[in-house]
Design a protein around this motif. Structure first.
Motif, PDB file in Angstrom:
ATOM      1  N   UNK A 153       0.841  -1.200   0.000  1.00 32.61           N
ATOM      2  CA  UNK A 153       0.000   0.000   0.000  1.00 32.61           C
ATOM      3  C   UNK A 153       0.881   1.258   0.000  1.00 32.61           C
ATOM      4  N   UNK A 154       0.242   2.399  -0.269  1.00 31.84           N
ATOM      5  CA  UNK A 154       0.952   3.680  -0.340  1.00 31.84           C
ATOM      6  C   UNK A 154       1.760   3.959   0.926  1.00 31.84           C
ATOM      7  N   UNK A 155       1.251   3.514   2.079  1.00 31.62           N
ATOM      8  CA  UNK A 155       1.962   3.773   3.331  1.00 31.62           C
ATOM      9  C   UNK A 155       3.079   2.764   3.606  1.00 31.62           C
ATOM     10  N   UNK A 156       3.322   1.859   2.645  1.00 30.20           N
ATOM     11  CA  UNK A 156       4.397   0.887   2.796  1.00 30.20           C
ATOM     12  C   UNK A 156       3.992  -0.403   3.480  1.00 30.20           C
ATOM     13  N   UNK A 157       2.753  -0.458   3.954  1.00 31.02           N
ATOM     14  CA  UNK A 157       2.273  -1.662   4.634  1.00 31.02           C
ATOM     15  C   UNK A 157       1.706  -2.660   3.620  1.00 31.02           C
ATOM     16  N   UNK A 158       1.782  -3.974   3.935  1.00 33.83           N
ATOM     17  CA  UNK A 158       1.208  -4.979   3.031  1.00 33.83           C
ATOM     18  C   UNK A 158      -0.302  -4.818   2.902  1.00 33.83           C
ATOM     19  N   UNK A 159      -0.819  -4.891   1.653  1.00 36.14           N
ATOM     20  CA  UNK A 159      -2.248  -4.840   1.408  1.00 36.14           C
ATOM     21  C   UNK A 159      -2.853  -6.238   1.425  1.00 36.14           C
ATOM     22  N   UNK A 160      -4.156  -6.345   1.160  1.00 38.59           N
ATOM     23  CA  UNK A 160      -4.831  -7.656   1.218  1.00 38.59           C
ATOM     24  C   UNK A 160      -4.329  -8.653   0.170  1.00 38.59           C
ATOM     25  N   UNK A 161      -3.774  -8.135  -0.972  1.00 34.58           N
ATOM     26  CA  UNK A 161      -3.262  -9.035  -2.005  1.00 34.58           C
ATOM     27  C   UNK A 161      -1.732  -9.044  -2.034  1.00 34.58           C
ATOM     28  N   UNK A 162      -1.117  -8.828  -0.878  1.00 38.52           N
ATOM     29  CA  UNK A 162       0.345  -8.754  -0.778  1.00 38.52           C
ATOM     30  C   UNK A 162       1.010 -10.070  -1.192  1.00 38.52           C
ATOM     31  N   UNK A 163       2.069  -9.958  -1.991  1.00 39.21           N
ATOM     32  CA  UNK A 163       2.908 -11.104  -2.350  1.00 39.21           C
ATOM     33  C   UNK A 163       4.363 -10.700  -2.197  1.00 39.21           C
ATOM     34  N   UNK A 164       5.110 -11.514  -1.473  1.00 40.24           N
ATOM     35  CA  UNK A 164       6.529 -11.243  -1.269  1.00 40.24           C
ATOM     36  C   UNK A 164       7.286 -11.474  -2.569  1.00 40.24           C
ATOM     37  N   UNK A 165       8.294 -10.635  -2.820  1.00 36.48           N
ATOM     38  CA  UNK A 165       9.138 -10.821  -4.001  1.00 36.48           C
ATOM     39  C   UNK A 165       9.974 -12.088  -3.901  1.00 36.48           C
ATOM     40  N   UNK A 166      10.571 -12.470  -5.036  1.00 38.87           N
ATOM     41  CA  UNK A 166      11.412 -13.664  -5.087  1.00 38.87           C
ATOM     42  C   UNK A 166      12.871 -13.259  -5.224  1.00 38.87           C
ATOM     43  N   UNK A 167      13.759 -14.111  -4.698  1.00 36.05           N
ATOM     44  CA  UNK A 167      15.192 -13.963  -4.982  1.00 36.05           C
ATOM     45  C   UNK A 167      15.549 -14.897  -6.127  1.00 36.05           C
TER      46      UNK A 167
END
Length: 538
Positions: A153-167
């Motif tokens: 989200x705009x405030x930097x917090x995870x939203x409801x559809x958050x997905x972590x990036x991959x290495x």
């Protein structure tokens, strides 16, 4: 995820490298990251393509259906005054302006085709994923990249559809992000790759795709112009290419070393289309698409060191475009192939994460190095103004054939060329008519640009006070004019104070702000994957 080779950027350089690696050793695992929602979504180029490199890469490209369909049939180079056009006779044209044997193409469509060839060889391609962060081994060599998190989200917090990036870890990582690459810029700073080199020089290219009256369509006609509407001290010029299906690609390039903060490259392009020699093509025509992209123009003197422990820069991330020929796709493909050969040799010898010294060595022996050497003085001469620059370019290219016993250099980066607004008079540009000339927002609309509304703004400021205190006060707020997408505007607060508003959702990822901001306060970082323009047939 572990791979032998990680490639950041699914343009002509990245895909050519992936294809060449697989051709040389089919067992090598290769992944390509592409920040656009699909391959070609962010690709924007003129484009007239020299088929030399693609023929080396895939000799039977014609039989395989590569979209190189329209061979150049005629070259016209025009000098424009406000009302007249003067054609340069063919005998007076340097070889770099000859396009016999080249093709008018949509580079986006060529890239989509290259992607199909790469996937058929077993290359994994991940569109919609950004290379957001460089990963390093303990010894300081590049380990790979991390993709950006999704759904923040705009405030930097995870939203409801958050997905972590991959290495994505690779034994070698190739960076092919295009001009002013976000990660390439970091690599140049970390490994001091620009030491002893001229600063890179850039242009902003703005382009429209039109469908015109079949009676006015001449497939393969290539027109370039200099002169009006720019003044003689500002480098720039136009292209107008007739491709298949009654379509015409028209665009304008302005060197980002311009001095006048009141100049608007976008408005200069709109003015150019009103010239009597040009507007006739667009009577009864329909505009289909719009886009913009920065291009590298510094040439051989501005090429950084190409390699560092664990990887290499290829294509326009390094700056291989040949400004004198107004061509970069063949150079991008060739650089990708040269890097690929070095990678396969290193992996075959059991090496990883070291410097691919064979790549710059092979470049120095290649036809690409020879071509860029011949062109090396063209941009430095043109920096000296239209008339002197054109005369000296003619002498350099026609008499010396690019082999003059001297090499010119440029020492000033583009952002430092902007002079205070007090030195100039504001430029009054005509209002758009909505038929031939258009405003920025209607143009951005047909670029199909979209970003998730609530994501963090990817156009970041080192110091939020600088745009008003310095840029507006000293340079009359140039970001509102050099951006071709209406991202930046100065507005009044309720208290009557000026503030910079950033409309990040309009951004077409051209990188002009990152290059031209006079204080270098704006830093372009990757937005969420899949955002940005979605160019059809560009």
């Amino acid at each position: 995820m572990e791979y032998d080779v990680v490639i950041v950027g699914g343009g002509p350089a990245g895909l050519a490298a992936a294809i060449k690696i697989k051709q040389l050793n089919a067992d090598t695992s290769v992944v390509v990251l592409e920040k656009g929602g699909e391959l070609g979504a962010h690709i924007l180029s003129g484009a007239v393509m020299d088929p030399k490199a693609i023929t080396e890469l895939i000799p039977n490209w014609k039989e395989l259906g590569a979209p190189l369909n329209t061979e150049v049939t005629e070259d016209r180079v025009l000098f424009l005054t406000e009302t007249k056009a003067y054609k340069t006779p063919n005998f007076a044209l340097p070889k770099c302006f000859e396009n016999h044997g080249n093709y008018v193409i949509s580079l986006g469509n060529v890239v989509r085709w290259l992607g199909q060839q790469a996937e058929a060889l077993g290359v994994e391609i991940f569109p919609g994923f950004t290379g957001a962060e460089i990963l390093y081994n303990d010894d300081g060599s590049v380990k790979g990249v991390a993709t950006g998190n999704m759904g923040v989200k705009r405030d930097g917090e995870p939203g409801p559809d958050f997905q972590l990036g991959m290495e994505l870890h690779g034994k070698y990582t190739l960076f092919a992000e295009g001009a002013r690459g976000h990660l390439g810029k970091q690599l140049m700073a970390k490994y001091d790759l620009n030491k002893g080199k001229d600063p890179q020089s850039y242009g902003i290219g703005i382009k429209e795709l039109w469908e015109i009256d079949p009676a006015k369509h001449q497939p393969g006609l290539v027109i370039h112009t200099t002169g009006w509407p720019l003044d003689s001290k500002t480098y720039g010029g136009s292209f107008l290419y007739h491709m298949e299906n009654n379509q015409v690609m028209v665009g304008y390039v302005v060197g980002l070393d311009y001095e006048n903060p009141y100049l608007s490259p976008y408005e200069e392009f709109q003015r150019y289309k009103t010239h009597p020699e040009i507007r006739t093509f667009f009577e009864g025509a329909k505009r289909i698409s719009y886009g913009a992209r920065a291009i590298t123009a510094g040439g051989l003197q501005s090429l950084p060191k190409l390699v560092f422990p664990g990887g290499a820069l290829i294509g326009c991330d390094a700056g291989f475009l040949n400004m004198s020929r107004i061509k970069g796709s063949h150079a991008a493909i060739k650089s990708g192939m040269l890097a690929a050969e070095a990678v396969v040799a290193a992996l075959g010898a059991g090496r990883s994460a070291d410097e691919l010294g064979a790549y710059p060595e092979a470049f120095e022996k290649s036809w690409l190095h020879e071509e860029l050497h011949v062109a090396r003085n063209v941009k430095p001469w043109l920096k000296k103004g239209l008339y002197l620059g054109s005369l000296m370019t003619g002498i350099d290219q026609l008499i010396f054939r690019g082999k003059a016993p001297w090499t010119l250099h440029h020492s000033t980066p583009d952002h430092a060329c902007l002079r205070p607004a007090s030195d100039f008079t504001p430029i009054t540009y005509p209002k758009p008519d909505g038929k031939l000339t258009f405003d920025r927002l209607s143009s951005v609309f047909i670029s199909n640009t979209n970003h998730a509304e609530d994501q963090p703004i990817h156009l970041t400021l080192k110091d939020a006070s600088v745009p008003v205190k310095v840029n507006l006060a000293k340079y009359a707020g140039p970001e509102a004019r050099y951006c071709p997408a209406g991202v930046y505007e100065f507005v009044k607060t309720d208290e009557g104070q000026d503030r910079l508003q950033i409309n990040a959702q309009n951004c077409v990822h051209c990188k002009t702000c990152d290059i031209k901001d006079p204080t270098q306060n704006i830093v372009w970082v990757t937005p969420e994957g899949g955002g940005g323009p979605n160019y059809p047939n560009m």
